[in-house]
Design a protein around this motif. Structure first.
Motif, mmCIF file in Angstrom:
data_model
loop_
_atom_site.group_PDB
_atom_site.id
_atom_site.type_symbol
_atom_site.label_atom_id
_atom_site.label_comp_id
_atom_site.label_asym_id
_atom_site.label_seq_id
_atom_site.Cartn_x
_atom_site.Cartn_y
_atom_site.Cartn_z
ATOM 1 N N SER A 89 0.789 -1.191 0.206
ATOM 2 C CA SER A 89 0.185 0.200 0.102
ATOM 3 C C SER A 89 0.898 1.436 0.242
ATOM 4 C CB SER A 89 -0.332 0.053 1.421
ATOM 5 O OG SER A 89 -0.316 -0.206 2.761
ATOM 6 N N GLY A 90 0.528 2.322 -0.230
ATOM 7 C CA GLY A 90 0.876 4.069 -0.168
ATOM 8 C C GLY A 90 1.728 3.859 1.197
ATOM 9 N N VAL A 91 0.877 3.752 1.683
ATOM 10 C CA VAL A 91 1.318 3.593 3.861
ATOM 11 C C VAL A 91 2.393 2.794 4.165
ATOM 12 C CG1 VAL A 91 0.446 2.975 5.957
ATOM 13 C CG2 VAL A 91 -1.529 4.555 4.473
ATOM 14 N N ILE A 94 5.114 4.318 2.738
ATOM 15 C CA ILE A 94 5.117 5.473 3.716
ATOM 16 C C ILE A 94 6.321 5.192 5.003
ATOM 17 C CG2 ILE A 94 5.158 7.456 5.014
ATOM 18 C CD1 ILE A 94 3.040 7.965 2.591
ATOM 19 N N TYR A 114 -1.522 14.371 3.916
ATOM 20 C CA TYR A 114 -2.449 13.399 4.028
ATOM 21 C C TYR A 114 -2.479 12.828 5.390
ATOM 22 C CZ TYR A 114 -4.016 8.558 4.325
ATOM 23 O OH TYR A 114 -4.442 7.296 3.887
ATOM 24 N N GLU A 156 5.047 16.983 0.873
ATOM 25 C CA GLU A 156 3.544 16.108 -0.142
ATOM 26 C C GLU A 156 2.976 17.183 -0.969
ATOM 27 O OE1 GLU A 156 0.736 13.631 2.173
ATOM 28 O OE2 GLU A 156 -0.781 15.149 1.033
ATOM 29 N N ASN A 160 -2.975 17.169 0.112
ATOM 30 C CA ASN A 160 -4.000 16.636 0.305
ATOM 31 C C ASN A 160 -4.646 16.234 1.567
ATOM 32 O OD1 ASN A 160 -6.235 14.677 0.613
ATOM 33 N ND2 ASN A 160 -4.844 12.997 0.557
ATOM 34 N N ASP A 185 6.115 12.681 -1.492
ATOM 35 C CA ASP A 185 4.734 11.687 -1.888
ATOM 36 C C ASP A 185 4.468 12.405 -3.493
ATOM 37 O OD1 ASP A 185 1.746 11.344 -2.363
ATOM 38 O OD2 ASP A 185 1.886 10.558 -0.054
ATOM 39 N N THR A 187 1.967 11.787 -5.872
ATOM 40 C CA THR A 187 0.339 10.655 -5.747
ATOM 41 C C THR A 187 -0.589 11.662 -5.840
ATOM 42 O OG1 THR A 187 0.671 8.862 -3.850
ATOM 43 C CG2 THR A 187 -1.473 9.804 -5.110
ATOM 44 N N PHE A 188 -0.536 13.009 -5.454
ATOM 45 C CA PHE A 188 -1.648 13.950 -6.382
ATOM 46 C C PHE A 188 -1.282 14.164 -7.547
ATOM 47 C CE2 PHE A 188 -4.755 15.538 -3.688
ATOM 48 C CZ PHE A 188 -5.090 14.920 -2.601
ATOM 49 N N THR A 209 -2.735 3.363 -5.545
ATOM 50 C CA THR A 209 -3.861 2.870 -5.716
ATOM 51 C C THR A 209 -4.759 4.077 -6.438
ATOM 52 O OG1 THR A 209 -3.697 2.513 -3.142
ATOM 53 C CG2 THR A 209 -5.638 2.743 -3.774
ATOM 54 N N LYS A 210 -3.941 5.131 -6.339
ATOM 55 C CA LYS A 210 -4.626 6.763 -6.524
ATOM 56 C C LYS A 210 -4.123 6.160 -8.039
ATOM 57 C CE LYS A 210 -5.428 7.004 -2.311
ATOM 58 N NZ LYS A 210 -6.405 7.155 -1.597
ATOM 59 N N ILE A 219 -4.794 -1.000 -4.246
ATOM 60 C CA ILE A 219 -4.568 -0.762 -2.784
ATOM 61 C C ILE A 219 -2.747 -1.389 -3.154
ATOM 62 C CG2 ILE A 219 -3.979 -0.092 -1.144
ATOM 63 C CD1 ILE A 219 -6.622 0.322 -1.581
ATOM 64 N N LEU A 220 -2.226 -0.424 -3.466
ATOM 65 C CA LEU A 220 -0.805 -0.408 -3.385
ATOM 66 C C LEU A 220 0.468 0.352 -3.514
ATOM 67 C CD1 LEU A 220 -0.454 -2.082 -7.283
ATOM 68 C CD2 LEU A 220 0.212 -3.494 -5.012
ATOM 69 N N LEU A 339 -9.407 8.820 -4.793
ATOM 70 C CA LEU A 339 -8.702 9.817 -5.183
ATOM 71 C C LEU A 339 -8.018 8.997 -7.044
ATOM 72 C CD1 LEU A 339 -5.587 11.681 -5.092
ATOM 73 C CD2 LEU A 339 -6.736 11.373 -3.272
HETATM 74 C C1 LIG Z 1 -1.299 11.853 -0.819
HETATM 75 C C2 LIG Z 1 -1.671 10.251 -0.173
HETATM 76 N N1 LIG Z 1 -0.665 9.752 0.082
HETATM 77 C C3 LIG Z 1 -0.342 7.999 0.614
HETATM 78 C C4 LIG Z 1 -1.835 7.623 0.309
HETATM 79 C C5 LIG Z 1 -1.556 6.037 1.772
HETATM 80 O O1 LIG Z 1 -1.785 5.570 0.441
HETATM 81 P P1 LIG Z 1 -2.718 3.754 0.197
HETATM 82 O O2 LIG Z 1 -4.343 4.212 0.776
HETATM 83 O O3 LIG Z 1 -2.344 3.143 -0.809
HETATM 84 O O4 LIG Z 1 -2.298 3.555 1.698
HETATM 85 C C6 LIG Z 1 -2.718 8.608 0.012
HETATM 86 C C7 LIG Z 1 -4.354 7.690 -0.039
HETATM 87 O O5 LIG Z 1 -4.933 8.223 0.185
HETATM 88 C C8 LIG Z 1 -2.797 9.663 -0.410
HETATM 89 O O6 LIG Z 1 -3.756 10.376 -0.435
#
Ligand SMILES: Cc1ncc(COP(=O)(O)O)c(C=O)c1O
Length: 388
Positions: A89-91, A94, A114, A156, A160, A185, A187-188, A209-210, A219-220, A339
């Motif tokens: 997962s993203g978490v 991190i 986030y 980030e 977010n 991060d 992601t966005f 995941t996004k 979820i990754l 998202l």
């Molecule tokens: C900016 C950002 N980083 C990390 C995450 C965590 O990712 P995951 O839900 O894949 O664990 C999120 C989840 O919403 C996110 O918005």
């Protein structure tokens, strides 16, 4: 495709056409991480379902490597630069990054990041593992003042859900000149909008995941770095802590990344149009979207980003209750968290207790998808009017 990388250079070695730096990012999302071009080879990698491998060999065991992971890692590496490890997962990605830090390390980061990251950081602070300096990442002076003595600058950007934009080129260069590690991060924004490793960051993290997977079905997470020693430490950590992804999810992400270019193009165009219209809506107090010329982050975002992303946040004039009512009224946009999928989603962020207290209670985050923009606008307008 190379086998499971034992070093960063392995994962992008081989000189095959799909890893060619001369190709544009729009092409690389389609072509990177494909099987080698042998007669009768498939054009897609298979889903490798193996928990173990015959000895003696480098792979050893399913927690140590998987050829489907390697393909996605190659694809992300070809977009971000460096080499990549995928996580469950993203978490998880991190957490892996944070667990590399020595006890007592000092992190300078956004006070509006986030919420999951903020919870991780608060827990690390409470246990005495880390010291955290919270700053407004869009206030370059404030961040620069907090940097001396920091171990890591964790950015980030856009944040977010406040969509603040950090002056990444300046902050990364300043942190590096002080020998401070930098993690981003991404992601966005996605690598199509900004490439932090190319700006000098040490680590780039994604919630795959996004946008990268793009269909709200997995979820990754991932971490990319150009530093071979860091890559090795993270790879060892993934093996030992076991935050590994399932091969099927990884394969879905590979399938999703193929359309990242066109999805982002359409979603960003939709987002800009909707942000403009929301700015003039009677139910809207304030729109937060760096693509709007009068947004406080527009100038800095335009100076280095190749787009503005496809998330819009806005504050509802009627307060938190009206914001909840609007989200629950929509017929097309799904009232859901997350998202980056092809379908539009929205929610009032403070329905989650973990949301940062600095985020207004009436803020709605809208992840704009790739639907027809007129259909989206009709749904938004109707829902907002019904909530007043
Ligand atoms: C900016 C950002 N980083 C990390 C995450 C965590 O990712 P995951 O839900 O894949 O664990 C999120 C989840 O919403 C996110 O918005």
């Amino acid at each position: 495709m190379s086998s499971t990388p034992s070093s960063p250079s392995d994962s992008i070695a081989g000189g095959s056409a799909h890893a060619n730096d001369s190709l544009s990012l729009q092409t690389r999302v389609v072509s990177a991480g494909r099987p080698d071009r042998n007669v009768d080879a498939g054009v897609n990698v298979p889903i490798e379902l193996n928990s173990t491998y015959l000895a003696p060999g480098e792979k050893g065991y399913g927690r140590y490597g998987n050829s489907t992971w390697t393909a996605l890692e190659e694809a992300i590496s070809s977009l971000e630069g460096g080499s990549t490890l995928v996580f469950s997962s993203g978490v998880a990605a991190i957490s892996a990054m944070l667990s590399l830090l020595p006890r007592g390390a000092v992190i300078t980061t956004s006070r509006n990041g986030y919420s999951g990251t903020m919870v991780l950081l608060r827990q690390a602070e409470e246990s005495g593992a880390l010291e955290v300096r919270y700053v407004d990442v869009s206030n370059t002076k404030e961040v620069l003042a907090a940097l001396p003595g920091s171990t890591l600058l964790w950015l980030e950007s856009p944040t977010n859900p406040a969509l603040e934009v950090a002056d990444m080129p300046t902050l990364i260069a300043s942190a590096k000149s002080l020998n401070i590690g930098v993690g981003v991060d991404n992601t966005f924004a996605t690598p199509l909008v900004q490439q932090p490793l190319e700006m000098g960051a040490d680590i780039v993290v994604h919630s795959l995941t996004k946008y990268i997977s793009g269909h709200s079905d997995v979820i990754l997470g991932s971490i990319s770095t150009k530093d071979p020693a860091l890559y090795q430490r993270l790879s060892d950590l993934r093996k030992i802590h076991g935050a590994i992804p399932g091969p099927f999810e990884v394969w879905l992400s590979l399938r999703g990344i193929r359309t990242l270019g066109v999805r982002m193009e359409r979603a960003q165009a939709n987002a800009l149009e909707l942000a403009k219209r929301l700015s003039n809506h009677p139910a809207v107090e304030k729109v937060r979207y760096p693509g709007l010329p009068d947004d406080p982050h527009h100038a800095i975002a335009s100076s280095f980003m190749k787009g503005f992303g496809a998330v819009i946040s806005f504050d509802h004039k009627g307060g938190a209750e009206a914001a909840d009512k609007a989200c629950a009224s929509s017929q097309l946009i799904a009232f859901a968290t997350s998202l980056g999928g092809v379908e539009s989603l929205w929610e009032r962020r403070h329905r989650w207790s973990a949301e940062s207290p600095t985020i207004p209670t009436n803020l709605i985050r809208l992840s704009v998808g790739i639907e027809d923009v007129e259909d989206l606008w009709r749904d938004i307008d109707n829902s907002l009017r019904a909530s007043l």
